[in-house]
Design an enzyme around this catalytic site. Structure first.
Site, PDB file in Angstrom:
ATOM      1  N   GLU A  43       0.733  -1.129  -0.063  1.00  0.00           N
ATOM      2  CA  GLU A  43       0.163   0.058   0.051  1.00  0.00           C
ATOM      3  C   GLU A  43       0.732   1.241   0.043  1.00  0.00           C
ATOM      4  OE1 GLU A  43      -2.873   0.104   3.229  1.00  0.00           O
ATOM      5  OE2 GLU A  43      -3.925   2.007   2.414  1.00  0.00           O
ATOM      6  N   ASN A 192     -12.323  -1.318  -1.404  1.00  0.00           N
ATOM      7  CA  ASN A 192     -11.652  -2.056  -0.143  1.00  0.00           C
ATOM      8  C   ASN A 192     -12.469  -1.449   1.119  1.00  0.00           C
ATOM      9  OD1 ASN A 192      -9.141  -2.928   1.275  1.00  0.00           O
ATOM     10  ND2 ASN A 192      -9.352  -0.746   2.138  1.00  0.00           N
ATOM     11  N   GLU A 193     -12.594  -2.715   1.986  1.00  0.00           N
ATOM     12  CA  GLU A 193     -13.216  -2.225   3.146  1.00  0.00           C
ATOM     13  C   GLU A 193     -14.381  -1.174   3.010  1.00  0.00           C
ATOM     14  OE1 GLU A 193     -10.538  -1.786   6.611  1.00  0.00           O
ATOM     15  OE2 GLU A 193      -9.588  -3.841   6.381  1.00  0.00           O
ATOM     16  N   TYR A 261      -7.033  -9.075  11.347  1.00  0.00           N
ATOM     17  CA  TYR A 261      -5.788  -8.878  12.074  1.00  0.00           C
ATOM     18  C   TYR A 261      -5.681  -9.668  13.288  1.00  0.00           C
ATOM     19  CZ  TYR A 261      -4.782  -5.621   8.230  1.00  0.00           C
ATOM     20  OH  TYR A 261      -4.352  -5.047   6.810  1.00  0.00           O
ATOM     21  N   GLU A 316      -6.239  -9.313   3.269  1.00  0.00           N
ATOM     22  CA  GLU A 316      -5.424  -8.715   4.355  1.00  0.00           C
ATOM     23  C   GLU A 316      -5.398  -9.513   5.734  1.00  0.00           C
ATOM     24  OE1 GLU A 316      -5.924  -4.353   5.263  1.00  0.00           O
ATOM     25  OE2 GLU A 316      -6.664  -4.239   3.135  1.00  0.00           O
ATOM     26  N   GLN A 365       1.859  -6.311   5.589  1.00  0.00           N
ATOM     27  CA  GLN A 365       1.884  -5.811   4.049  1.00  0.00           C
ATOM     28  C   GLN A 365       3.423  -6.082   3.784  1.00  0.00           C
ATOM     29  OE1 GLN A 365       1.145  -1.958   3.208  1.00  0.00           O
ATOM     30  NE2 GLN A 365      -1.106  -2.039   4.315  1.00  0.00           N
TER      31      GLN A 365
HETATM   32  O1  AHR Z   1      -3.272  -2.878   5.965  1.00  0.00           O
HETATM   33  C1  AHR Z   1      -3.472  -1.301   6.932  1.00  0.00           C
HETATM   34  C2  AHR Z   1      -5.002  -0.962   6.482  1.00  0.00           C
HETATM   35  O2  AHR Z   1      -5.817  -2.034   7.301  1.00  0.00           O
HETATM   36  C3  AHR Z   1      -5.516  -1.149   5.185  1.00  0.00           C
HETATM   37  O3  AHR Z   1      -5.331   0.182   4.494  1.00  0.00           O
HETATM   38  C4  AHR Z   1      -7.017  -1.279   5.366  1.00  0.00           C
HETATM   39  O4  AHR Z   1      -7.669  -1.701   4.411  1.00  0.00           O
HETATM   40  C5  AHR Z   1      -7.065  -1.822   6.640  1.00  0.00           C
HETATM   41  O5  AHR Z   1      -8.026  -1.501   7.693  1.00  0.00           O
END
Ligand code: AHR
Length: 512
Positions: A43, A192-193, A261, A316, A365
């Site tokens: 990103e 995205n999201e 995450y 992600e 990332q």
């Molecule tokens: O990876 C960091 C951020 O986390 C990304 O930009 C977003 O899609 C997610 O919330």
């Protein structure tokens, strides 16, 4: 923390009381582990692109090819990166791709509003990214701007990157910018999201918008397939997946995303390196939740798509901690320890074992951001423990998954418990079988017996990633503190393999 000594791949230490047992069905493989499960994500965030991958064409201090660091290129080629998602993340829904093409001195600048309000000069744009993917041998995955863009803008991006020469103004623009032939971009994210930074939409609204955008994403050649990935759910938002599967015609949809995450607490994430065992345990709880998430999102999809035409893209995933002291809080730069190796090993085992539905995953990332595989500091570069796990596991790419069951000891914390052992296995095109094993226990070695049915093996070898402290990491001063070593600790007798797995270690066995 116990002291563990590694001598020629044999680990000395206290042995756990019970045996862990794995049953491997070596003749029952049917599903392919799509290599894209080993995908990555880059990103425009902190020093992922600028300073991390891209240092500028005119840079004479750091060796580069067209501005992309050569040390990073070489490390990523060795990793066999199959697919790379770009330019975001949240950034994607603010990105206007036409700002990032043409002569660099004419490209407009903007503020990167999601990530620290720093100046984005657009010097790394579509041509730079797609050419870099060609050098890496990775398939590009472009994340389209749905939140603040238009269907026309995304439709033009598709034409610019994949339509044949001379077919419309977009391929002509491509030619003017020095690129005659299309790049044949297959993977496209539709926002995205969308439930959050991508526009705060409700799933019903996003499903409608998705249908509209996808309608105008046309291929230039009917033989060229565009793979369309819907912006997916956050964690356990199963309703999001349900609405998308119900409201989007499946001939318009190839995959649904999921983001998850491993974060202890969004308000108090804790240090990436100075953590205690309780924090480690909580991180592993979060990481292992991936099993439930994938299983339950897949179950929702089964209702609408029993033949599994639409796949899951976990586009992600990874560990998320506090940034390193003294670094910009918006740049998400964090160190990477053996804890991250545990997240990587267990997550990849989960994806491998669910490869009938999970066909892509993108670690967040790739360089200098979150659970990165590479960290850079000016001309220095290091490979993290996560890099090493992904490199050890790349033997599974496009191999046939072999089903296995795991009877594991518990890794306990107070009244809570997790399975200490995680595993997956596959057979590659050359007939070699690989078994990847993780012991997440912070202090106990694990004895493992693997009972094999359906194959007669005659030799076993392996590699191990281990260290004497969970908090250990590779630093710019000591970049090779943690790296894979040969593992000679497995024995084969008839159809039984036996080995001992040190605490917080990853082993990949090769059997033939
Ligand atoms: O990876 C960091 C951020 O986390 C990304 O930009 C977003 O899609 C997610 O919330």
């Amino acid at each position: 923390m116990k002291k563990w000594i590694l001598i020629a791949g044999v680990c000395l230490g206290n042995t756990a009381f019970a045996q862990n047992e794995i049953t491997l069905q070596a003749d029952k493989g049917k599903d392919i582990i799509n290599k894209n499960i080993y995908g990555h994500f880059a990103e425009h965030l902190g020093h992922c692109i600028y300073g991390g991958m891209y240092v500028g064409e005119g840079n004479t201090k750091i060796p580069n090819k067209d501005g992309v660091r050569l040390d990073v290129i070489n490390a990523l080629k060795k990793l066999k990166v199959p697919v790379l998602r770009w330019p975001g993340g949240c950034f994607a829904d603010t990105y206007h791709w036409k700002d990032g093409i043409g002569p660099k001195d004419k490209r407009p600048s903007m503020l990167n509003v999601w990530w620290g309000n720093v100046k984005e000069d657009n010097s790394f744009g579509t041509n730079e990214f797609l050419n870099m993917c060609e050098v890496l041998g990775a398939e590009p995955y472009l994340s389209g701007n749905v939140g603040s863009g238009t269907p026309q803008e995304l439709s033009d991006w598709v034409k610019y990157t994949i339509h044949p020469n001379g077919s419309s103004p977009m391929p002509e623009l491509r030619a003017q910018n020095g690129r005659q032939n299309p790049w044949h971009v297959k993977y496209w994210g539709i926002g995205n999201e969308a439930w959050g930074c991508g526009g705060n939409m409700r799933p019903e609204y996003y499903a409608n918008i998705y249908r509209q955008y996808v309608t105008f994403m046309t291929n230039g050649d009917p033989k060229e397939k565009i793979f369309r990935i819907a912006s997916g759910a956050s964690d356990n938002d199963y309703n999001w997946t349900e609405v998308l599967m119900r409201d989007i015609p499946h001939n318009m949809l190839d995959a649904v995303g999921v983001h998850h995450y491993s974060v202890i607490n969004w308000n108090k994430k804790s240090s990436a390196t100075a953590f205690n065992e309780e924090e480690y345990y909580t991180t592993m709880q979060r990481a292992l939740e991936m099993e439930t998430l994938v299983t339950r999102h897949a179950a929702v999809m089964d209702k609408y798509d029993p033949n599994k035409k639409v796949s899951i893209a976990v586009d992600e995933w990874g560990g998320w901690y506090d940034v390193e002291p003294g670094t910009n809080g918006a740049f998400l730069f964090q160190q990477n320890t053996m804890r991250d190796a545990m997240i990587a090993g267990t997550s990849l085992n989960i994806f491998n074992n669910h490869c009938d539905r999970v066909k892509m995953a993108n670690l967040a990332q790739i360089v200098n951001v979150l659970q990165a595989v590479i960290l850079t500091n000016e001309e220095k570069m290091l490979l993290t423990p996560t890099y090493h796990v992904m490199e050890m596991y790349n033997v599974h790419q496009d191999a046939t998954m072999l089903p296995l069951t795991v009877k594991s000891n518990d890794y306990k914390m107070g009244k809570e418990k997790l399975s200490a052992i995680s595993a997956s296995a596959s057979k590659d095109k050359n007939g070699l079988t690989h078994i990847s094993l993780v012991n997440i226990d912070a202090s106990k070695e694990q004895d493992i017996t693997i009972n094999v049915s359906g194959a007669n093996y005659s030799a076993v070898s392996g590699r191990i990633l281990a260290s004497d402290k969970l908090q250990n990491y590779n630093s710019f001063e000591n970049p090779e503190k943690i790296k894979p070593m040969p593992f000679n600790g497995a024995t084969l007798s008839g159809t039984t393999l036996k080995l001992k797995l040190p605490p917080f270690s990853v082993v990949v066995l090769e059997v033939k």
